[in-house]
Design an enzyme around this catalytic site. Sequence first.
Site, PDB file in Angstrom:
ATOM      1  N   GLY A 117      -3.860   2.229 -11.006  1.00 35.79           N
ATOM      2  CA  GLY A 117      -3.976   2.529 -11.508  1.00 35.79           C
ATOM      3  C   GLY A 117      -3.512   1.099 -12.615  1.00 35.79           C
ATOM      4  N   THR A 139      -3.004   0.640  -2.941  1.00 34.05           N
ATOM      5  CA  THR A 139      -2.228   0.873  -3.690  1.00 34.05           C
ATOM      6  C   THR A 139      -1.300   1.891  -2.093  1.00 34.05           C
ATOM      7  OG1 THR A 139       0.051   2.461  -4.611  1.00 34.05           O
ATOM      8  CG2 THR A 139      -1.946   2.861  -5.129  1.00 34.05           C
ATOM      9  N   ASP A 141       1.269   3.669  -2.893  1.00 41.53           N
ATOM     10  CA  ASP A 141       1.157   4.963  -3.720  1.00 41.53           C
ATOM     11  C   ASP A 141      -0.081   6.193  -3.947  1.00 41.53           C
ATOM     12  OD1 ASP A 141       3.367   3.319  -4.110  1.00 41.53           O
ATOM     13  OD2 ASP A 141       3.748   3.342  -6.753  1.00 41.53           O
ATOM     14  N   MET A 183       9.169   3.742  -1.041  1.00 48.30           N
ATOM     15  CA  MET A 183       8.580   3.489  -2.692  1.00 48.30           C
ATOM     16  C   MET A 183       7.454   5.093  -3.171  1.00 48.30           C
ATOM     17  SD  MET A 183       7.813   0.140  -2.547  1.00 48.30           S
ATOM     18  CE  MET A 183       8.409  -1.221  -3.012  1.00 48.30           C
ATOM     19  N   ARG A 276      24.640   7.537   4.471  1.00 56.58           N
ATOM     20  CA  ARG A 276      24.966   6.115   4.609  1.00 56.58           C
ATOM     21  C   ARG A 276      22.706   6.285   3.834  1.00 56.58           C
ATOM     22  NH1 ARG A 276      28.455   5.796   6.420  1.00 56.58           N
ATOM     23  NH2 ARG A 276      29.426   3.919   8.098  1.00 56.58           N
TER      24      ARG A 276
HETATM   25  O1  F6P Z   1       2.431   0.132  -6.926  1.00 56.77           O
HETATM   26  C1  F6P Z   1       3.224   0.642  -5.815  1.00 56.77           C
HETATM   27  C2  F6P Z   1       5.091   0.000  -5.684  1.00 56.77           C
HETATM   28  O2  F6P Z   1       5.102  -0.674  -4.378  1.00 56.77           O
HETATM   29  C3  F6P Z   1       5.653   1.038  -6.077  1.00 56.77           C
HETATM   30  O3  F6P Z   1       5.799   2.035  -5.465  1.00 56.77           O
HETATM   31  C4  F6P Z   1       6.835   0.424  -6.478  1.00 56.77           C
HETATM   32  O4  F6P Z   1       7.523   1.603  -7.252  1.00 56.77           O
HETATM   33  C5  F6P Z   1       6.485  -0.655  -7.300  1.00 56.77           C
HETATM   34  O5  F6P Z   1       5.164  -1.083  -6.550  1.00 56.77           O
HETATM   35  C6  F6P Z   1       7.681  -1.851  -7.183  1.00 56.77           C
HETATM   36  O6  F6P Z   1       6.843  -3.037  -7.890  1.00 56.77           O
HETATM   37  P1  F6P Z   1       7.742  -4.081  -7.229  1.00 56.77           P
HETATM   38  O7  F6P Z   1       7.159  -4.997  -6.240  1.00 56.77           O
HETATM   39  O8  F6P Z   1       6.590  -5.004  -8.575  1.00 56.77           O
HETATM   40  O9  F6P Z   1       9.484  -4.204  -8.087  1.00 56.77           O
END
Ligand code: F6P
Length: 358
Positions: A117, A139, A141, A183, A276
């Site tokens: 995005g 991505t 995500d 993530m 945990r």
């Molecule tokens: O956008 C992909 C992503 O892996 C997200 O899920 C996560 O919040 C972010 O990137 C983490 O980013 P960075 O690798 O810059 O810490």
Amino acid sequence: MAQRSKAKTIGVLTSGGDCPGLNAAIRGVAKAAISTYGMEVFGFLDGFTGLVENRFIRLADHELSGLLTLGGTILGTSRHKPQRMPGPDGGTRDMTGAAVENYRRLNLDCLVCIGGGGTAKVAMHLKKSGLNVLTLPKTIDNDVAETDVTFGFDSAMSIATEALDRLHTTASSHQRIILVDIMGHNTGWLALGASLSGGADVCLIPEVPYRLDRVIEAVARRREKGRRFSLVAVAEGARPADDKGGLVPDEVLDATGVTSTHLAAVLEGALGMESRVTTLGHVQRGGIPSPTDRLLATQLGVKAASLIAEGSHGIMVAIKGEELVPIPLEQVAGKKRTVPLDHPWIQTARLIGLSLGD
Ligand code: F6P
């Protein structure tokens, strides 16, 4: 048919968080561009930083060999945007002019920006600055608007699912609650997909604000049925709707929101079960792409080359059903694809008894 009469020159870059399949996409674009359309292809290094700093490599057969299965990106990536590049004084400066100049210096006909995005927004900015751009949706995500799926997602879901499989046996052996941080800062596609395929018992996602008392109830119900362990998947962006009963101190809620560590303490306190936390982190973004991601990234890359050969730009190449389709960037930039509350995965979760904590 090869169209060698009017050879074009294109640039390619990868931007934003890396994911499995980036190299397969670079390979797809460049192979089709070079061998089918006779184009010249340059790869900018480290995302938009390379475009601003005029750092690039020429991509030819040699550079493209062995890429299909390789994780990460041979071009490097960054989250920097030309309009807000880090400056020497610690602030930011607008380097759009340098990006435009370097594009022109190489006489590019189009710049292929492979990203999510954030990348679509930058591409839109460059389009408004007069460049021909095209984006490919990647991505883990899976939150890019106007495409059924992004590449990287399938590989990450396999990794998260395997993690849940492995956590099952240890949680069960020790009769513990294991919270698994997955993530997804805006969307719960990854956490929900992995929870369904890995058999988590609770899945908390940003789209469905959860209630702590409901999470406790879900684990307690399992225990009543003789299940002495539980797996709770927590998407990065999951948030409580409220904190009924003041289980988490206000200062914690205000400062950080409820993290899995707080949640683990709350569950342990309420249920007397050892808890945990496992954070999957960047493991989810690393390593070889799944066959599905290799295929998707290759298809998107090849389609990008053919659209550029036809003279198209200002678009993202999306997959909708079986079709690879151009979508105007205006429909993608600044949008996010979250999990619709009536999505079949949500319905499946509810019908199978996977608690969403609401
Ligand atoms: O956008 C992909 C992503 O892996 C997200 O899920 C996560 O919040 C972010 O990137 C983490 O980013 P960075 O690798 O810059 O810490």
